[in-house]
Design a protein around this motif. Structure first.
Motif, PDB file in Angstrom:
ATOM      1  N   TRP A 239      -5.167   4.414  24.939  1.00  0.00           N
ATOM      2  CA  TRP A 239      -4.089   4.837  25.844  1.00  0.00           C
ATOM      3  C   TRP A 239      -4.248   4.156  27.201  1.00  0.00           C
ATOM      4  O   TRP A 239      -5.366   3.905  27.661  1.00  0.00           O
ATOM      5  CB  TRP A 239      -4.124   6.339  26.056  1.00  0.00           C
ATOM      6  CG  TRP A 239      -3.672   7.165  24.902  1.00  0.00           C
ATOM      7  CD1 TRP A 239      -3.514   6.775  23.615  1.00  0.00           C
ATOM      8  CD2 TRP A 239      -3.348   8.542  24.958  1.00  0.00           C
ATOM      9  NE1 TRP A 239      -3.112   7.806  22.844  1.00  0.00           N
ATOM     10  CE2 TRP A 239      -2.996   8.922  23.642  1.00  0.00           C
ATOM     11  CE3 TRP A 239      -3.317   9.486  25.947  1.00  0.00           C
ATOM     12  CZ2 TRP A 239      -2.609  10.219  23.320  1.00  0.00           C
ATOM     13  CZ3 TRP A 239      -2.926  10.763  25.621  1.00  0.00           C
ATOM     14  CH2 TRP A 239      -2.570  11.143  24.339  1.00  0.00           C
ATOM     15  N   PRO A 240      -3.156   3.993  27.889  1.00  0.00           N
ATOM     16  CA  PRO A 240      -3.273   3.480  29.255  1.00  0.00           C
ATOM     17  C   PRO A 240      -3.887   4.562  30.164  1.00  0.00           C
ATOM     18  O   PRO A 240      -3.705   5.760  29.927  1.00  0.00           O
ATOM     19  CB  PRO A 240      -1.831   3.188  29.672  1.00  0.00           C
ATOM     20  CG  PRO A 240      -0.973   3.439  28.498  1.00  0.00           C
ATOM     21  CD  PRO A 240      -1.796   4.066  27.429  1.00  0.00           C
ATOM     22  N   PRO A 241      -4.610   4.194  31.185  1.00  0.00           N
ATOM     23  CA  PRO A 241      -5.262   5.180  32.065  1.00  0.00           C
ATOM     24  C   PRO A 241      -4.281   6.153  32.710  1.00  0.00           C
ATOM     25  O   PRO A 241      -4.600   7.330  32.896  1.00  0.00           O
ATOM     26  CB  PRO A 241      -5.960   4.326  33.113  1.00  0.00           C
ATOM     27  CG  PRO A 241      -6.101   2.986  32.498  1.00  0.00           C
ATOM     28  CD  PRO A 241      -4.985   2.832  31.515  1.00  0.00           C
ATOM     29  N   ALA A 242      -3.099   5.712  33.019  1.00  0.00           N
ATOM     30  CA  ALA A 242      -2.113   6.606  33.648  1.00  0.00           C
ATOM     31  C   ALA A 242      -1.691   7.711  32.682  1.00  0.00           C
ATOM     32  O   ALA A 242      -1.488   8.859  33.081  1.00  0.00           O
ATOM     33  CB  ALA A 242      -0.897   5.807  34.099  1.00  0.00           C
TER      34      ALA A 242
ATOM     35  N   VAL B 248      -3.553   8.999  30.218  1.00  0.00           N
ATOM     36  CA  VAL B 248      -4.684   9.923  30.106  1.00  0.00           C
ATOM     37  C   VAL B 248      -4.726  10.837  31.324  1.00  0.00           C
ATOM     38  O   VAL B 248      -4.913  12.051  31.210  1.00  0.00           O
ATOM     39  CB  VAL B 248      -6.007   9.146  29.944  1.00  0.00           C
ATOM     40  CG1 VAL B 248      -7.195  10.100  29.997  1.00  0.00           C
ATOM     41  CG2 VAL B 248      -6.015   8.371  28.638  1.00  0.00           C
ATOM     42  N   ALA B 249      -4.526  10.266  32.493  1.00  0.00           N
ATOM     43  CA  ALA B 249      -4.532  11.061  33.724  1.00  0.00           C
ATOM     44  C   ALA B 249      -3.393  12.074  33.717  1.00  0.00           C
ATOM     45  O   ALA B 249      -3.566  13.222  34.150  1.00  0.00           O
ATOM     46  CB  ALA B 249      -4.420  10.141  34.932  1.00  0.00           C
ATOM     47  N   THR B 250      -2.242  11.702  33.189  1.00  0.00           N
ATOM     48  CA  THR B 250      -1.103  12.617  33.114  1.00  0.00           C
ATOM     49  C   THR B 250      -1.404  13.779  32.177  1.00  0.00           C
ATOM     50  O   THR B 250      -1.119  14.940  32.489  1.00  0.00           O
ATOM     51  CB  THR B 250       0.161  11.863  32.640  1.00  0.00           C
ATOM     52  OG1 THR B 250       0.406  10.780  33.535  1.00  0.00           O
ATOM     53  CG2 THR B 250       1.350  12.776  32.584  1.00  0.00           C
ATOM     54  N   VAL B 251      -1.993  13.487  31.020  1.00  0.00           N
ATOM     55  CA  VAL B 251      -2.338  14.543  30.056  1.00  0.00           C
ATOM     56  C   VAL B 251      -3.388  15.483  30.648  1.00  0.00           C
ATOM     57  O   VAL B 251      -3.279  16.714  30.544  1.00  0.00           O
ATOM     58  CB  VAL B 251      -2.819  13.932  28.724  1.00  0.00           C
ATOM     59  CG1 VAL B 251      -3.432  14.985  27.830  1.00  0.00           C
ATOM     60  CG2 VAL B 251      -1.677  13.227  28.026  1.00  0.00           C
ATOM     61  N   VAL B 252      -4.399  14.947  31.281  1.00  0.00           N
ATOM     62  CA  VAL B 252      -5.446  15.772  31.894  1.00  0.00           C
ATOM     63  C   VAL B 252      -4.858  16.631  33.008  1.00  0.00           C
ATOM     64  O   VAL B 252      -5.173  17.827  33.129  1.00  0.00           O
ATOM     65  CB  VAL B 252      -6.604  14.890  32.409  1.00  0.00           C
ATOM     66  CG1 VAL B 252      -7.561  15.687  33.270  1.00  0.00           C
ATOM     67  CG2 VAL B 252      -7.338  14.255  31.237  1.00  0.00           C
ATOM     68  N   ALA B 253      -3.981  16.070  33.825  1.00  0.00           N
ATOM     69  CA  ALA B 253      -3.350  16.836  34.898  1.00  0.00           C
ATOM     70  C   ALA B 253      -2.467  17.948  34.330  1.00  0.00           C
ATOM     71  O   ALA B 253      -2.457  19.078  34.844  1.00  0.00           O
ATOM     72  CB  ALA B 253      -2.526  15.907  35.788  1.00  0.00           C
ATOM     73  N   ALA B 254      -1.751  17.656  33.245  1.00  0.00           N
ATOM     74  CA  ALA B 254      -0.900  18.683  32.622  1.00  0.00           C
ATOM     75  C   ALA B 254      -1.739  19.812  32.043  1.00  0.00           C
ATOM     76  O   ALA B 254      -1.396  20.996  32.178  1.00  0.00           O
ATOM     77  CB  ALA B 254      -0.030  18.052  31.543  1.00  0.00           C
TER      78      ALA B 254
END
Length: 119
Positions: free
Chosen positions: A11-14, A16-22
């Motif tokens: 996955w692109p880092p953005a 992954v960051a979106t999923v973790v933030a959600a």
């Protein structure tokens, strides 16, 4: 097909960051909702207890007012009403002590009035 952490690595880092933030936001929301629910239940229970205590004291004060009346009929109605309130055990916790003291005073006064020769 890839499995485990290799999928996240693709996955692109953005993303992954979106999923973790959600997931973090969802966890925080659930924690806030749970805390709010507990707080609402505690407040509701406290309000119910306060209303029950107010109603009990309203009945007790009404009966004592009748006991203190000059009219013999009202006095007797007050005594019976106070005895009923006492028997119902509507007073709770520290209020029981005060209600018991008032009951003893009422009974002592009635005995003095009914048997003046025993003074």
């Amino acid at each position: 097909m890839t499995a485990g952490t290799e999928v996240l690595a693709a996955w692109p880092p953005a993303a992954v960051a979106t999923v973790v933030a959600a997931l973090g936001a969802a966890a925080l929301t659930l924690t806030g909702a749970l805390a709010g629910g507990v707080w609402a239940a505690v407040r509701w229970r406290r309000d119910v207890y306060r209303e029950e205590r107010d109603r009990a004291w309203t009945r007790i004060v009404w009966a004592v007012d009748l006991v203190c009346a000059e009219d013999v009929g009202r006095n007797e109605i007050g005594r019976r009403a106070f005895q009923a309130v006492y028997d119902m055990q509507i007073a709770r916790d520290e209020d029981v002590v005060f209600v018991t003291i008032v009951r003893e005073l009422i009974n002592t006064e009635k005995q003095r009035r009914d048997r003046p020769w025993e003074r």
